[in-house]
Design an enzyme around this catalytic site. Sequence first.
Site, PDB file in Angstrom:
ATOM      1  N   ARG A 117      11.479   5.536  -0.169  1.00  0.00           N
ATOM      2  CA  ARG A 117      11.665   5.838   1.262  1.00  0.00           C
ATOM      3  C   ARG A 117      11.366   4.622   2.132  1.00  0.00           C
ATOM      4  O   ARG A 117      11.796   4.564   3.297  1.00  0.00           O
ATOM      5  CB  ARG A 117      10.755   6.997   1.673  1.00  0.00           C
ATOM      6  CG  ARG A 117       9.279   6.676   1.572  1.00  0.00           C
ATOM      7  CD  ARG A 117       8.383   7.826   1.974  1.00  0.00           C
ATOM      8  NE  ARG A 117       6.975   7.493   1.802  1.00  0.00           N
ATOM      9  CZ  ARG A 117       6.313   7.610   0.666  1.00  0.00           C
ATOM     10  NH1 ARG A 117       6.939   8.078  -0.402  1.00  0.00           N
ATOM     11  NH2 ARG A 117       5.035   7.270   0.581  1.00  0.00           N
ATOM     12  N   GLY A 131       0.764  -1.230   0.000  1.00  0.00           N
ATOM     13  CA  GLY A 131       0.000   0.000   0.000  1.00  0.00           C
ATOM     14  C   GLY A 131       0.800   1.288   0.000  1.00  0.00           C
ATOM     15  O   GLY A 131       0.228   2.367  -0.147  1.00  0.00           O
ATOM     16  N   ASP A 132       2.133   1.202   0.169  1.00  0.00           N
ATOM     17  CA  ASP A 132       2.938   2.429   0.203  1.00  0.00           C
ATOM     18  C   ASP A 132       4.349   2.157  -0.319  1.00  0.00           C
ATOM     19  O   ASP A 132       5.346   2.507   0.311  1.00  0.00           O
ATOM     20  CB  ASP A 132       2.989   2.997   1.614  1.00  0.00           C
ATOM     21  CG  ASP A 132       3.537   4.429   1.661  1.00  0.00           C
ATOM     22  OD1 ASP A 132       3.666   5.042   0.579  1.00  0.00           O
ATOM     23  OD2 ASP A 132       3.839   4.917   2.759  1.00  0.00           O
ATOM     24  N   LEU A 133       4.430   1.518  -1.487  1.00  0.00           N
ATOM     25  CA  LEU A 133       5.741   1.244  -2.079  1.00  0.00           C
ATOM     26  C   LEU A 133       6.360   2.542  -2.581  1.00  0.00           C
ATOM     27  O   LEU A 133       5.771   3.253  -3.387  1.00  0.00           O
ATOM     28  CB  LEU A 133       5.593   0.268  -3.254  1.00  0.00           C
ATOM     29  CG  LEU A 133       5.853  -1.200  -2.982  1.00  0.00           C
ATOM     30  CD1 LEU A 133       5.677  -1.995  -4.273  1.00  0.00           C
ATOM     31  CD2 LEU A 133       7.240  -1.434  -2.415  1.00  0.00           C
TER      32      LEU A 133
END
Length: 333
Positions: free
Chosen positions: A216, A211-213
């Site tokens: 960072r 969900g947040d590739l």
Amino acid sequence: MADSFKASSEFGFLLCPLTHQIFEDPVLAEDGQTYEREGIVHHIQKNGTSPLTQQLLSVDQLRPNSIIKKIVNEFRSKHYYFKLDTHIKKKSRRALFQAHGKTVWEAEWIGKDGPSICLMKINGIKALKEASFYEKMTRHPNIVKTYGIVDEPANITSHSITLLQEYASEGNLFELLQDQPSMPNEHVLSEIFVQISDAMVFLAHNQVVHGDLACRNVLVFRYDANEPKHNLVKLTDFGLSRGSSMYAPLGTASTTTLTIVPIRYAAPEILRNSNNKNSYTEKSDVFSMGVLMWEAYSKGEMPWSNIENDNEVCQKVMNGERLKQPSKCTDRM
């Protein structure tokens, strides 16, 4: 807790002296030392000698160390809990990272040697009471290892969890790219992309959506600008996304890692219906993987950096527009 700490404080012999990672496939060499098979095979093929004693070594003479393997398996079969300021402590009160309900501090063991570690505290989520999920997920060599849950005596926040994780001395991929004088060699980037993809396949197999590739959220443990295989990156924040069934937002009023959509990395189906959990799938992760690769080829540049307004980015992506091929990216890639 005392028994748990006894095992955890003896990390030294569970770590390969060459890779500095917990053993997966320990083998005994002719110098009497135990190494991770893949690491020592590569070292012998390149140097022919022991990394510790300079003694001549042969790949054919490597033998499985079943005793160490058994201890590692026993260690991993248990849940480990650590107490702040008793077993571990923060190196500094100043956090390494703090944003959107997540804070990371560098930490160290108290009275014992062990692997480099950090503390990650997440607020505003329904935390599990045990670390079994993290331990299961982090057995993959390209996913950051979580050693257990940390008990903070002064912590009165009921909806928070603090995890003890391995620490990446090289920072994250975004920071590394920004610090380089030029874009890394394409073969190096390819190796990094393969490692991230392997980790994502493992998560997908376990029905976990990241969900947040983004760069960072890829930590760098080893970087070599000349030898692709010497690089080691690991995925983090995989269990903290809204795509994971483990966590759910406590309410839309709070701003947490779960209520923020990474707009410039998100697939169009997420942008169209960000409140629908079903929008987050392995397909949306594949889209974000493409943006991550664009980011890496652009040396850490923010996606759609020429557009200031996130809403305008949303409209472009939902209308079918895509990021342009970076100048350093070959047609083949």
